[in-house]
Design an enzyme around this catalytic site. Structure first.
Site, mmCIF file in Angstrom:
data_model
loop_
_atom_site.group_PDB
_atom_site.id
_atom_site.type_symbol
_atom_site.label_atom_id
_atom_site.label_comp_id
_atom_site.label_asym_id
_atom_site.label_seq_id
_atom_site.Cartn_x
_atom_site.Cartn_y
_atom_site.Cartn_z
ATOM 1 N N HIS A 17 0.731 -1.506 -0.209
ATOM 2 C CA HIS A 17 -0.500 -0.480 -0.042
ATOM 3 C C HIS A 17 0.470 1.085 0.110
ATOM 4 O O HIS A 17 0.286 2.186 -0.799
ATOM 5 C CB HIS A 17 -1.159 0.199 1.489
ATOM 6 N N LYS A 41 -16.555 -7.265 5.695
ATOM 7 C CA LYS A 41 -15.283 -7.435 6.147
ATOM 8 C C LYS A 41 -15.556 -7.686 7.739
ATOM 9 O O LYS A 41 -16.273 -6.234 8.434
ATOM 10 C CB LYS A 41 -14.426 -6.393 5.711
ATOM 11 N N ARG A 90 -2.540 -6.269 -7.681
ATOM 12 C CA ARG A 90 -0.863 -7.457 -7.614
ATOM 13 C C ARG A 90 -0.785 -8.143 -8.528
ATOM 14 O O ARG A 90 0.415 -9.037 -8.944
ATOM 15 C CB ARG A 90 -1.547 -8.158 -6.161
ATOM 16 N N SER A 128 -3.235 -7.809 3.382
ATOM 17 C CA SER A 128 -3.784 -7.312 3.995
ATOM 18 C C SER A 128 -4.671 -8.784 5.056
ATOM 19 O O SER A 128 -4.155 -8.830 6.062
ATOM 20 C CB SER A 128 -4.440 -5.992 4.555
#
Length: 163
Positions: A17, A41, A90, A128
């Site tokens: 990040h 989440k 990514r 994460s």
């Protein structure tokens, strides 16, 4: 003034990040790192803790501002005069997901552009979710998160990190 937003839940912020923030901050006069709550989440860190981690780990970037946000990204962007959304990618799976989101954003708000920044290869495996899992089991976090974030994770999972 060209304002960009880098949105996410950042639970926790990773070195990947930070790399995106550093590179994205060069594209705009002001970059807002917007910490959004994600109803799908269950975060490990509170919104305030995530904001604090982001402020500490981006303090070297003079044109970066950290804020919490709720609701729709397009409405947040309009309210903050932002015309650019910055997203880090990514892998191909990230692209597919983010591409659909960018097309939806363009349909809803044509004045907002989305820019994708490819992750540095040394962070392409860092997420994460993976960091939370490593921390939960007392795993080694070196090189994947800023030192301050590593300390906060070790505090959060203190029973796994006995000295």
């Amino acid at each position: 003034m060209r304002i960009g937003i880098c949105p996410g839940s950042f639970d926790p912020v990773t070195n990947g990040h930070i790399d995106i923030f550093e590179r994205g901050s060069k594209l705009v006069d002001k970059l807002i790192i917007a910490v959004f709550s994600n109803p799908t989440k269950k975060p490990v860190f509170t919104m305030a803790e995530r904001e604090e981690m982001l402020r500490k780990t981006t303090s070297h970037l003079p044109n970066v501002e950290v804020a919490s946000a709720e609701g729709l990204l397009n409405e947040y962007a309009i309210a903050h005069d932002a015309t650019l959304i910055i997203r880090g990618l990514r892998a191909l799976s990230d692209f597919e997901y983010e591409f659909q989101r960018a097309l939806l954003m363009k349909q809803i708000e044509p004045s907002i552009e989305t820019v994708f920044i490819m992750a540095n290869t040394k962070y392409s495996y860092v997420s994460s979710t993976g960091i939370r899992e490593l921390a939960c089991f007392g795993g080694k976090l070196d090189g994947m998160v800023p030192e301050y974030v590593k300390q906060q994770l070790q505090i959060k999972f203190k029973d796994k990190y006995k000295a």
